[in-house]
Scaffold this motif. Structure first.
Motif, short mmCIF file in Angstrom:
data_model
loop_
_atom_site.label_atom_id
_atom_site.label_comp_id
_atom_site.label_asym_id
_atom_site.label_seq_id
_atom_site.Cartn_x
_atom_site.Cartn_y
_atom_site.Cartn_z
N GLN A 83 0.76 -1.27 0.04
CA GLN A 83 -0.01 -0.01 0.04
C GLN A 83 0.84 1.33 -0.16
O GLN A 83 0.70 2.24 -0.93
CB GLN A 83 -0.96 -0.13 1.30
N ILE A 84 2.00 1.35 0.75
CA ILE A 84 2.98 2.35 0.82
C ILE A 84 3.28 2.51 -0.53
O ILE A 84 3.47 3.74 -0.97
CB ILE A 84 3.95 2.24 1.80
N ARG A 86 -15.40 8.24 2.95
CA ARG A 86 -14.66 9.58 2.70
C ARG A 86 -13.05 9.43 2.60
O ARG A 86 -12.70 10.23 1.69
CB ARG A 86 -15.05 10.82 3.72
N ASP A 87 -12.58 8.61 3.20
CA ASP A 87 -11.11 8.55 3.15
C ASP A 87 -10.55 7.89 1.62
O ASP A 87 -9.99 8.24 1.07
CB ASP A 87 -10.63 7.66 4.21
N ARG A 88 -11.64 7.01 1.46
CA ARG A 88 -11.33 6.22 0.11
C ARG A 88 -11.56 7.24 -1.24
O ARG A 88 -10.71 7.26 -1.90
CB ARG A 88 -12.35 5.10 -0.26
N LEU A 89 -12.75 8.13 -0.93
CA LEU A 89 -12.62 9.21 -1.95
C LEU A 89 -11.54 10.22 -1.96
O LEU A 89 -11.12 10.60 -3.24
CB LEU A 89 -13.93 10.05 -1.68
N PHE A 90 -10.91 10.62 -1.01
CA PHE A 90 -9.76 11.38 -0.98
C PHE A 90 -8.69 10.70 -1.68
O PHE A 90 -8.18 11.22 -2.71
CB PHE A 90 -9.39 11.71 0.39
N HIS A 91 -8.39 9.48 -1.23
CA HIS A 91 -7.26 8.86 -2.12
C HIS A 91 -7.71 8.60 -3.58
O HIS A 91 -7.01 8.39 -4.18
CB HIS A 91 -6.90 7.67 -1.29
N GLU A 92 -8.89 8.27 -3.70
CA GLU A 92 -9.17 8.05 -5.29
C GLU A 92 -8.98 9.36 -5.95
O GLU A 92 -8.63 9.13 -7.09
CB GLU A 92 -10.74 7.68 -5.39
N SER A 142 -4.24 3.70 -11.59
CA SER A 142 -5.51 3.95 -10.82
C SER A 142 -6.24 2.66 -10.71
O SER A 142 -6.97 2.44 -9.54
CB SER A 142 -6.24 5.09 -11.74
N GLN A 143 -6.41 1.87 -11.78
CA GLN A 143 -7.19 0.53 -11.64
C GLN A 143 -6.57 -0.23 -10.60
O GLN A 143 -7.18 -0.85 -9.74
CB GLN A 143 -7.00 -0.29 -13.14
N VAL A 177 -7.34 -1.39 -2.99
CA VAL A 177 -8.35 -0.78 -2.02
C VAL A 177 -9.60 -1.67 -1.64
O VAL A 177 -9.84 -1.74 -0.50
CB VAL A 177 -8.41 0.77 -2.28
N THR A 178 -10.10 -1.91 -2.67
CA THR A 178 -11.23 -2.74 -2.68
C THR A 178 -11.01 -4.21 -1.69
O THR A 178 -11.74 -4.33 -0.85
CB THR A 178 -11.85 -2.96 -3.94
#
Length: 144
Positions: free
Chosen positions: A16-17, A61-67, A79-80, A86-87
């Motif tokens: 992830q990092i 909301r955190d997911r949307l920020f990172h997205e 991105s994919q 993430v999912t």
């Protein structure tokens, strides 16, 4: 060789990092003004993690920020991969939070990522992500 489900949590954290720091670096170099506005809007919407706050809403909301950072990277394959990762890892993150481990939940750390992207500083964007995940007592070299 271990399957994905029994791989050590540190392996997932390292992945992830690596993924998020690379995406942030790309975003810093490639973002548009519209991308930056969306990242800022989602940072404000994300807010700070607080006990008692609705966890599922905060995670979204955190997911949307990172997205939004992923989109600002303007690198569709990354991105994919990020979306898939993430999912797949959403449940693992929730389990960590349940036992009191909250990697990368700090608002100021997220703000530093935003600032580096706003300044178009790809090195600082990458470092901000790495630092977000590394507690002060651990050197980032142990995580990645």
């Amino acid at each position: 060789m271990s399957s994905g489900s029994d791989a050590p949590i540190l392996d997932y954290l390292q992945a992830q990092i690596l993924l998020e720091s690379t995406i942030a670096s790309f975003a810093a170099r490639r973002r548009t003004d519209d991308d930056l506005r969306l990242i800022k809007d989602r940072l404000v919407l994300r807010g700070e993690w607080k006990l008692g706050r609705q966890r599922s809403e905060f995670f979204e909301r955190d997911r949307l920020f990172h997205e939004s950072i992923s989109v600002a990277s303007h690198n569709l394959p990354l991105s994919q991969i990020h979306r898939t990762f993430v999912t797949a890892e959403r449940q693992r993150l929730r389990l960590l939070v349940d036992v009191g481990i909250s990697p990368g939940m700090d608002f100021m750390a997220h703000k530093r990522i935003y600032s580096a992207i706003a300044d178009q500083d790809s090195v600082e964007a990458e470092n901000a992500v790495r630092n977000m995940f590394a507690p002060p007592s651990l050197s980032s070299s142990r995580l990645i």
